[in-house]
Design an enzyme around this catalytic site. Structure first.
Site, PDB file in Angstrom:
ATOM      1  N   ASP A  21       1.864  34.689  15.189  1.00 41.12           N
ATOM      2  CA  ASP A  21       0.573  35.291  14.813  1.00 41.12           C
ATOM      3  C   ASP A  21       0.541  35.626  13.318  1.00 41.12           C
ATOM      4  OD1 ASP A  21      -1.950  36.220  15.204  1.00 41.12           O
ATOM      5  OD2 ASP A  21      -1.370  38.070  16.218  1.00 41.12           O
ATOM      6  N   HIS A  38      -1.909  27.956   8.817  1.00 41.34           N
ATOM      7  CA  HIS A  38      -1.340  27.190   9.941  1.00 41.34           C
ATOM      8  C   HIS A  38      -0.359  26.146   9.405  1.00 41.34           C
ATOM      9  CE1 HIS A  38      -4.061  29.236  12.537  1.00 41.34           C
ATOM     10  NE2 HIS A  38      -5.144  28.569  12.170  1.00 41.34           N
ATOM     11  N   LEU A 132      18.320  21.922  22.683  1.00 42.95           N
ATOM     12  CA  LEU A 132      17.190  22.830  22.887  1.00 42.95           C
ATOM     13  C   LEU A 132      15.967  22.119  23.488  1.00 42.95           C
ATOM     14  CD1 LEU A 132      15.779  25.639  22.079  1.00 42.95           C
ATOM     15  CD2 LEU A 132      14.976  24.402  20.062  1.00 42.95           C
TER      16      LEU A 132
HETATM   17  C1  FPP Z   1      -2.067  32.367  15.295  1.00 46.25           C
HETATM   18  O1  FPP Z   1      -2.455  32.838  14.018  1.00 46.25           O
HETATM   19  C2  FPP Z   1      -1.617  30.981  15.229  1.00 46.25           C
HETATM   20  C3  FPP Z   1      -2.208  29.938  15.888  1.00 46.25           C
HETATM   21  C4  FPP Z   1      -3.382  30.095  16.744  1.00 46.25           C
HETATM   22  C5  FPP Z   1      -1.723  28.559  15.730  1.00 46.25           C
HETATM   23  C6  FPP Z   1      -0.265  28.365  15.534  1.00 46.25           C
HETATM   24  C7  FPP Z   1      -0.037  27.026  14.981  1.00 46.25           C
HETATM   25  C8  FPP Z   1       0.910  26.680  14.080  1.00 46.25           C
HETATM   26  C9  FPP Z   1       1.938  27.600  13.572  1.00 46.25           C
HETATM   27  C10 FPP Z   1       0.906  25.314  13.503  1.00 46.25           C
HETATM   28  C11 FPP Z   1       1.575  24.204  14.190  1.00 46.25           C
HETATM   29  C12 FPP Z   1       2.378  24.521  15.359  1.00 46.25           C
HETATM   30  C13 FPP Z   1       3.226  23.661  15.958  1.00 46.25           C
HETATM   31  C14 FPP Z   1       3.962  24.123  17.156  1.00 46.25           C
HETATM   32  C15 FPP Z   1       3.455  22.306  15.496  1.00 46.25           C
HETATM   33  P1  FPP Z   1      -3.939  33.298  13.781  1.00 46.25           P
HETATM   34  O2  FPP Z   1      -4.728  32.144  13.293  1.00 46.25           O
HETATM   35  O3  FPP Z   1      -4.474  33.921  15.037  1.00 46.25           O
HETATM   36  O4  FPP Z   1      -3.751  34.370  12.656  1.00 46.25           O
HETATM   37  P2  FPP Z   1      -4.663  35.656  12.418  1.00 46.25           P
HETATM   38  O5  FPP Z   1      -4.405  36.583  13.556  1.00 46.25           O
HETATM   39  O6  FPP Z   1      -4.143  36.175  11.124  1.00 46.25           O
HETATM   40  O7  FPP Z   1      -6.085  35.209  12.338  1.00 46.25           O
END
Ligand code: FPP
Length: 248
Positions: A21, A38, A132
């Site tokens: 997050d 991201h 893993l």
């Molecule tokens: C939450 O942060 C994150 C996500 C919804 C997406 C996670 C994706 C990645 C880390 C990229 C690629 C992943 C893989 C496994 C290849 P948020 O957008 O909710 O952050 P915020 O709470 O600050 O808005």
């Protein structure tokens, strides 16, 4: 010497689950678009997968896209889907070098075709790896997972293959996406939020919860080692007394 050297490898968790997050807030804080966060988050994914592989932790589950995330702006959803496929494709070297098997679960039929194809190729290419298992929870909702479990068991009862009195925790676990895997003993959430957010509600029943203010794009191997070290200091009692646990 890193924090990893201080970790007692005998007592390591067999399964770690992470709610990644803070990508959006991290990007906004630097005046960038959310997708930039991201993209930077991919480095943290790589570091955690490598660290778990090195520590010989058998399972790592990442909450990569929740069922609720479909309601984000279309541009962000599209960018995330492309980032996902690009990452599992471009990280093939990481998977090979570290003997990592890729797995995905959730409502995968909701993903765009190109995304399903990319994931399926990466899963096939790593299927023979024995280190893993890296689970990506995609279009995932724990409540939906449990609804599906109830449906599956109800159908088996209806067809006469299962007696209601034979339904127990094992039967339920065997119908979840994580069937055959140990439950996560440690769940990490980054960015300072302290919620489970519909993630692995059944499987996290006894997990130790670890919350850190670090935003996901800033999360490094050292942060994972810190979380594991903290987990190792906790006494897991499973409803028993401290004295009972000491005897084992
Ligand atoms: C939450 O942060 C994150 C996500 C919804 C997406 C996670 C994706 C990645 C880390 C990229 C690629 C992943 C893989 C496994 C290849 P948020 O957008 O909710 O952050 P915020 O709470 O600050 O808005």
């Amino acid at each position: 010497m890193t924090a990893a050297d201080f970790i007692d490898r005998q007592k390591l968790p067999k399964h770690i689950a992470i709610i990644m997050d803070g990508n959006g807030r991290w990007a906004r804080a630097q005046g960038m678009k959310r997708i930039f966060g991201h993209r930077e988050g991919v480095r943290a994914v790589r570091e955690c997968a490598e660290a778990c592989a090195e520590l010989k932790i058998p399972y790592l589950t990442l909450y990569a896209f929740s069922a609720e995330n479909w309601s984000r702006p279309k541009e962000e959803v599209n960018a995330l889907m492309h980032l996902l496929v690009d990452t599992v494709t471009s990280e093939m070297d990481t998977f090979k070098r570290n003997n990592i098997r890729l797995n995905a679960f959730g409502a995968l039929n909701d993903l765009p075709d190109y995304c399903r194809r990319g994931l399926s190729n990466a899963m096939n290419e790593t299927a023979h790896h024995t280190g893993l298992t890296l689970n990506l929870a995609l279009s995932y909702s724990a409540r939906n997972e449990l609804v599906n479990v109830v449906r599956t068991l109800a159908e088996r009862v209806q067809s006469g293959n299962l007696k209601p009195e034979d339904i127990d925790a094992e039967q339920i676990a065997a119908s979840t996406y994580t069937s055959g895997m140990p439950d996560p003993e440690l769940m990490i959430r980054t960015s300072g939020e302290q919620r489970i957010s519909n993630f692995l509600l059944w499987q996290l029943a006894y997990a130790e919860l670890y919350f850190t203010p670090v935003m996901w794009p800033d999360f490094k191997k050292e942060h994972l080692y810190q979380a594991i070290s903290e987990y190792l200091t906790r006494e897991r009692r499973f409803g028993k007394t401290g004295e009972q646990i000491q005897k084992f």
